[in-house]
Write a protein that holds these residues in place. Structure first.
Motif, mmCIF file in Angstrom:
data_model
loop_
_atom_site.group_PDB
_atom_site.id
_atom_site.type_symbol
_atom_site.label_atom_id
_atom_site.label_comp_id
_atom_site.label_asym_id
_atom_site.label_seq_id
_atom_site.Cartn_x
_atom_site.Cartn_y
_atom_site.Cartn_z
ATOM 1 N N ARG A 163 -2.698 -7.407 7.130
ATOM 2 C CA ARG A 163 -4.352 -8.337 7.313
ATOM 3 C C ARG A 163 -4.955 -7.258 8.506
ATOM 4 N NH1 ARG A 163 -3.007 -12.354 3.443
ATOM 5 N NH2 ARG A 163 -2.746 -13.959 5.435
ATOM 6 N N GLY A 164 -3.332 -8.317 9.930
ATOM 7 C CA GLY A 164 -3.940 -8.122 10.789
ATOM 8 C C GLY A 164 -4.168 -6.337 11.695
ATOM 9 N N LEU A 165 -3.114 -5.705 10.845
ATOM 10 C CA LEU A 165 -3.294 -4.239 10.877
ATOM 11 C C LEU A 165 -5.100 -3.426 10.043
ATOM 12 C CD1 LEU A 165 0.174 -2.836 10.682
ATOM 13 C CD2 LEU A 165 -1.376 -3.278 12.507
ATOM 14 N N GLN A 166 -5.229 -3.768 8.972
ATOM 15 C CA GLN A 166 -6.268 -3.431 7.966
ATOM 16 C C GLN A 166 -7.665 -3.859 8.999
ATOM 17 O OE1 GLN A 166 -5.608 -5.906 4.630
ATOM 18 N NE2 GLN A 166 -4.350 -3.400 3.497
ATOM 19 N N GLU A 167 -8.138 -4.915 10.161
ATOM 20 C CA GLU A 167 -8.775 -5.388 10.403
ATOM 21 C C GLU A 167 -9.402 -4.250 11.782
ATOM 22 O OE1 GLU A 167 -7.885 -9.325 12.124
ATOM 23 O OE2 GLU A 167 -8.327 -10.487 10.415
ATOM 24 N N GLN A 168 -8.247 -3.542 11.826
ATOM 25 C CA GLN A 168 -8.250 -2.736 13.028
ATOM 26 C C GLN A 168 -8.696 -1.514 12.895
ATOM 27 O OE1 GLN A 168 -6.895 -3.613 17.449
ATOM 28 N NE2 GLN A 168 -6.004 -5.434 16.476
ATOM 29 N N PHE A 169 -7.699 -1.482 11.461
ATOM 30 C CA PHE A 169 -6.858 0.480 11.427
ATOM 31 C C PHE A 169 -7.325 0.422 10.344
ATOM 32 C CE2 PHE A 169 -4.360 -0.331 15.051
ATOM 33 C CZ PHE A 169 -4.687 -0.460 15.795
ATOM 34 N N HIS A 170 -7.189 2.626 9.575
ATOM 35 C CA HIS A 170 -7.378 2.252 8.220
ATOM 36 C C HIS A 170 -6.093 2.345 7.970
ATOM 37 C CE1 HIS A 170 -8.743 4.077 4.187
ATOM 38 N NE2 HIS A 170 -7.811 5.201 4.802
ATOM 39 N N VAL A 171 -5.228 0.877 6.961
ATOM 40 C CA VAL A 171 -3.852 1.547 6.521
ATOM 41 C C VAL A 171 -3.438 1.836 5.297
ATOM 42 C CG1 VAL A 171 -2.200 -0.682 6.256
ATOM 43 C CG2 VAL A 171 -3.912 -1.200 8.221
ATOM 44 N N THR A 172 -2.277 2.532 5.455
ATOM 45 C CA THR A 172 -1.621 3.368 4.504
ATOM 46 C C THR A 172 -0.726 2.627 3.785
ATOM 47 O OG1 THR A 172 -3.858 5.328 4.249
ATOM 48 C CG2 THR A 172 -1.721 4.898 2.845
ATOM 49 N N MET A 173 0.254 2.787 2.795
ATOM 50 C CA MET A 173 1.219 1.725 3.502
ATOM 51 C C MET A 173 2.188 1.821 1.843
ATOM 52 S SD MET A 173 2.130 -2.396 3.490
ATOM 53 C CE MET A 173 1.841 -2.756 1.903
ATOM 54 N N TRP A 174 3.588 2.295 2.074
ATOM 55 C CA TRP A 174 4.626 2.969 1.531
ATOM 56 C C TRP A 174 4.162 1.218 0.265
ATOM 57 C CZ3 TRP A 174 6.467 6.042 -1.931
ATOM 58 C CH2 TRP A 174 7.368 5.432 -3.312
ATOM 59 N N GLU A 175 4.392 1.062 -1.032
ATOM 60 C CA GLU A 175 3.909 -0.899 -1.617
ATOM 61 C C GLU A 175 5.403 -1.060 -2.175
ATOM 62 O OE1 GLU A 175 1.483 -2.503 -2.094
ATOM 63 O OE2 GLU A 175 0.757 -1.430 -0.682
ATOM 64 N N LYS A 176 6.422 0.045 -1.916
ATOM 65 C CA LYS A 176 7.947 -0.866 -2.265
ATOM 66 C C LYS A 176 8.658 -1.237 -1.205
ATOM 67 C CE LYS A 176 8.152 2.648 -5.928
ATOM 68 N NZ LYS A 176 8.163 2.127 -7.414
ATOM 69 N N VAL A 177 9.389 -2.365 -1.616
ATOM 70 C CA VAL A 177 10.414 -3.589 -0.959
ATOM 71 C C VAL A 177 11.946 -2.491 -0.850
ATOM 72 C CG1 VAL A 177 11.187 -5.740 -1.256
ATOM 73 C CG2 VAL A 177 8.643 -5.456 -1.709
ATOM 74 N N ASP A 178 12.008 -2.594 -1.961
ATOM 75 C CA ASP A 178 13.715 -1.917 -1.613
ATOM 76 C C ASP A 178 14.118 -0.682 -1.780
ATOM 77 O OD1 ASP A 178 13.809 -4.307 -2.030
ATOM 78 O OD2 ASP A 178 14.133 -4.921 -4.333
#
Length: 325
Positions: A17-32
């Motif tokens: 959330r802290g990053l999304q406030e400032q940037f357009h964020v894409t994330m690899w959704e896998k945990v393991d």
């Protein structure tokens, strides 16, 4: 227009959330599961910042595709998985997260030392398998820790934190490092020595050096042969600082007594790896810094350094300050 960043593993919501406030964020959704190289190769072409883990290989081939990339913030102390020279050549700053994981990693290192010395995993398995029939005078006897000698290879922050823990067990502490740390000697009582003397005299040898060209296989056949037959090797640094083939042979042949390993040359370690066949090996899945508090602190620090870098500031823990020259 917001800068774009890519995160290579699913992070806690409060960090994202802290990053999304400032940037357009894409994330690899896998945990393991680490992000596949081919996907990272595509994603890195379009981003200004990369939030990475120690599981990614960030080599020159990958970086050549990163035409917009300004910052790589890795959530780790070690950065041997990143081609720093290639990043510097392209004026990409690289940051890491030392300091915040020092005490937690020292805790785990000492826990691994104790588990290997007192055969904790063997004893637990012995109970769970129903093998415990009666008390016996020499059943699962291990090695004393209190009053023994601990040798630490690499006397940075984690090495010094380990020495402080050893003081509570009245251990004699020897250390070997690229340079002598006289201020740390006064604080911890540790004694500076050469590598050969450390290996010969220590009951426990803890490897805590970064992985570099000089430290790869710093523990090899020759070094293992110098150790006591009752000695125990602990590695919570990087897998490649120890020659695993030589270690297996030394353990199997009784050249040293046991090993406690949190890191391996290939991670995850293969289930048919010879080291996993030995009862005198305590093997952990690279959890040195794995406390809730510490992993969150690492994530927040990595995020803040990414923010600073993308806002034109010099992040606190920049690996390659040459990019600012």
């Amino acid at each position: 227009m917001k800068a774009r960043i890519y995160i290579t593993r699913k992070l806690p919501d409060e960090v994202v959330r802290g990053l999304q406030e400032q940037f357009h964020v894409t994330m690899w959704e896998k945990v393991d599961i680490p992000v596949p190289y081919e996907i990272l190769e595509k994603e890195i072409q379009h981003v200004d910042g990369l939030f990475s883990m120690l599981t990614e290989t960030i080599d020159e081939k990958l970086l050549q595709k990163a035409k917009k990339l300004k910052v790589i913030s890795t959530m780790a102390v070690g950065y041997n998985n990143i081609d720093i020279a290639a990043a510097s050549k392209q004026r990409i700053m690289v940051t890491h997260t030392p300091g915040v994981l020092t005490e937690t990693t020292a805790d785990l290192t000492f826990a691994l030392l104790m588990a290997a010395a007192r055969r904790v995993i063997e004893a637990s398995d012995y109970v769970r398998k129903g093998s415990w029939k009666t008390w016996s005078p020499m059943l699962l006897t291990g090695q004393d820790i209190y009053g023994s000698t601990l040798g630490i290879i690499g006397f940075g922050q984690i090495g010094q934190a380990l020495a402080r823990r050893a003081a509570g067990f009245n251990m004699k502490v020897l250390y070997y490092s690229r340079s002598r740390k006289e201020h740390a000697e006064k604080e911890t009582g540790a004694i500076y020595t050469d590598l050969e003397s450390l290996l010969k005299e220590s009951d426990f040898v803890s490897v805590l050096t970064p992985l570099t060209a000089e430290t790869k296989h710093i523990i090899d056949e020759k070094e293992l042969a110098l150790m006591k037959k009752t000695a125990i090797l602990i590695n919570t640094a990087r897998g490649e600082v120890v020659n695993e083939t030589a270690l297996y042979q030394a353990l199997q042949n009784g050249e040293i007594l046991a090993a406690g390993l949190d890191v391996f040359q290939e991670e995850p370690i293969s289930m048919d790896h010879p080291l996993l066949t030995l009862p005198n090996v305590v093997a952990l899945p690279h959890i040195g810094s794995a406390s809730v508090k510490t992993r969150l602190a690492m994530a927040h620090l990595a995020a803040q350094q990414l923010i600073d870098g993308l806002h034109g500031k010099r992040p606190e823990n920049t690996v390659n300050p040459i990019v600012f020259e």
